[in-house]
Scaffold this motif. Structure first.
Motif, PDB file in Angstrom:
ATOM      1  N   ALA A  86      12.386   2.191  -3.391  1.00 23.79           N
ATOM      2  CA  ALA A  86      11.463   1.052  -2.820  1.00 23.79           C
ATOM      3  C   ALA A  86      11.873  -0.032  -1.884  1.00 23.79           C
ATOM      4  CB  ALA A  86      10.916   0.426  -4.304  1.00 23.79           C
ATOM      5  N   LYS A  87      13.030  -0.293  -1.892  1.00 20.56           N
ATOM      6  CA  LYS A  87      13.489  -1.141  -0.901  1.00 20.56           C
ATOM      7  C   LYS A  87      13.589  -0.440   0.506  1.00 20.56           C
ATOM      8  CE  LYS A  87      16.293  -3.930  -3.842  1.00 20.56           C
ATOM      9  NZ  LYS A  87      17.476  -4.289  -4.561  1.00 20.56           N
ATOM     10  N   GLN A  90       9.959  -0.317   1.746  1.00 20.42           N
ATOM     11  CA  GLN A  90       9.387  -1.480   2.050  1.00 20.42           C
ATOM     12  C   GLN A  90       9.825  -1.821   3.510  1.00 20.42           C
ATOM     13  OE1 GLN A  90      10.997  -4.872  -0.186  1.00 20.42           O
ATOM     14  NE2 GLN A  90       9.365  -6.200   0.435  1.00 20.42           N
ATOM     15  N   ASP A  97       5.186  -3.961  -3.987  1.00 23.76           N
ATOM     16  CA  ASP A  97       4.702  -3.503  -5.049  1.00 23.76           C
ATOM     17  C   ASP A  97       4.300  -1.951  -4.996  1.00 23.76           C
ATOM     18  OD1 ASP A  97       2.537  -4.258  -3.597  1.00 23.76           O
ATOM     19  OD2 ASP A  97       1.305  -4.640  -5.147  1.00 23.76           O
ATOM     20  N   ALA A 100       7.196   0.289  -4.634  1.00 18.83           N
ATOM     21  CA  ALA A 100       7.871   0.427  -6.176  1.00 18.83           C
ATOM     22  C   ALA A 100       7.254   1.577  -6.720  1.00 18.83           C
ATOM     23  CB  ALA A 100       7.884  -0.764  -6.830  1.00 18.83           C
ATOM     24  N   LYS A 101       5.705   1.490  -6.596  1.00 16.55           N
ATOM     25  CA  LYS A 101       4.943   2.420  -7.385  1.00 16.55           C
ATOM     26  C   LYS A 101       5.098   3.821  -6.804  1.00 16.55           C
ATOM     27  CE  LYS A 101       1.395  -0.643  -8.822  1.00 16.55           C
ATOM     28  NZ  LYS A 101       0.329  -1.613  -8.374  1.00 16.55           N
TER      29      LYS A 101
END
Length: 152
Positions: A86-87, A90, A97, A100-101
């Motif tokens: 996720a990072k 991003q 969010d 992350a999903k």
């Protein structure tokens, strides 16, 4: 997956038909599939206007972060295991969010794959920003460089 595609820019033809997954596979195959090195695209994990597609071609592999704009799907970034984090997602401009999903969905989709497939996806080193015009638009890699042009 990164060979002769400098002249095959985004939005130059009608958008592929079918589900998002089918459209993504069609976009990638149009750019990179070759008779001597067929491109396999799977799994494709779609969340809104973002997707991560695993690919294998000629004994190499990786993942492509796909984005959808008004012209359809395009490859935003090519990478390896970073596109399951996720990072890292991003850093491509995706909201945390959503990142992350998507990361969770990619990990779930890949959980049923073989260790060999996962090793090929992981073998792509670094991150290559592509974008709507394709990464060959600013000079290209030559007519037949294929995957050898990038470190794996």
């Amino acid at each position: 997956m990164h060979g002769d595609h400098g002249a095959k820019g985004h939005g130059t033809a009608s958008a592929p038909k079918g589900s998002d997954s089918e459209q993504i596979a069609a976009v990638m195959k149009k750019q990179f599939d070759r008779p001597d090195a067929p491109l396999s695209v799977a799994p494709v994990t779609v969340l809104g206007n973002y997707a991560v597609a695993g690919w294998i071609q000629g004994g190499k592999g990786g993942r492509a972060l796909m984005q959808k704009d008004t012209n359809g799907w395009f490859i935003s970034v090519c990478a390896g295991d970073g596109l399951k984090d996720a990072k890292v997602l991003q850093t491509t401009g995706m909201p945390l969010d959503h990142a992350a999903k998507l990361a969770a969905a990619v990990n779930a989709a890949e959980a049923k794959l073989s260790k060999e497939q996962l090793a090929l996806f992981a073998s792509f080193e670094g991150m290559l920003k592509v974008g709507p015009a394709g990464h060959g638009a600013a000079g290209g890699h030559g007519a037949s460089t294929g995957h050898g042009a990038h470190k794996h």
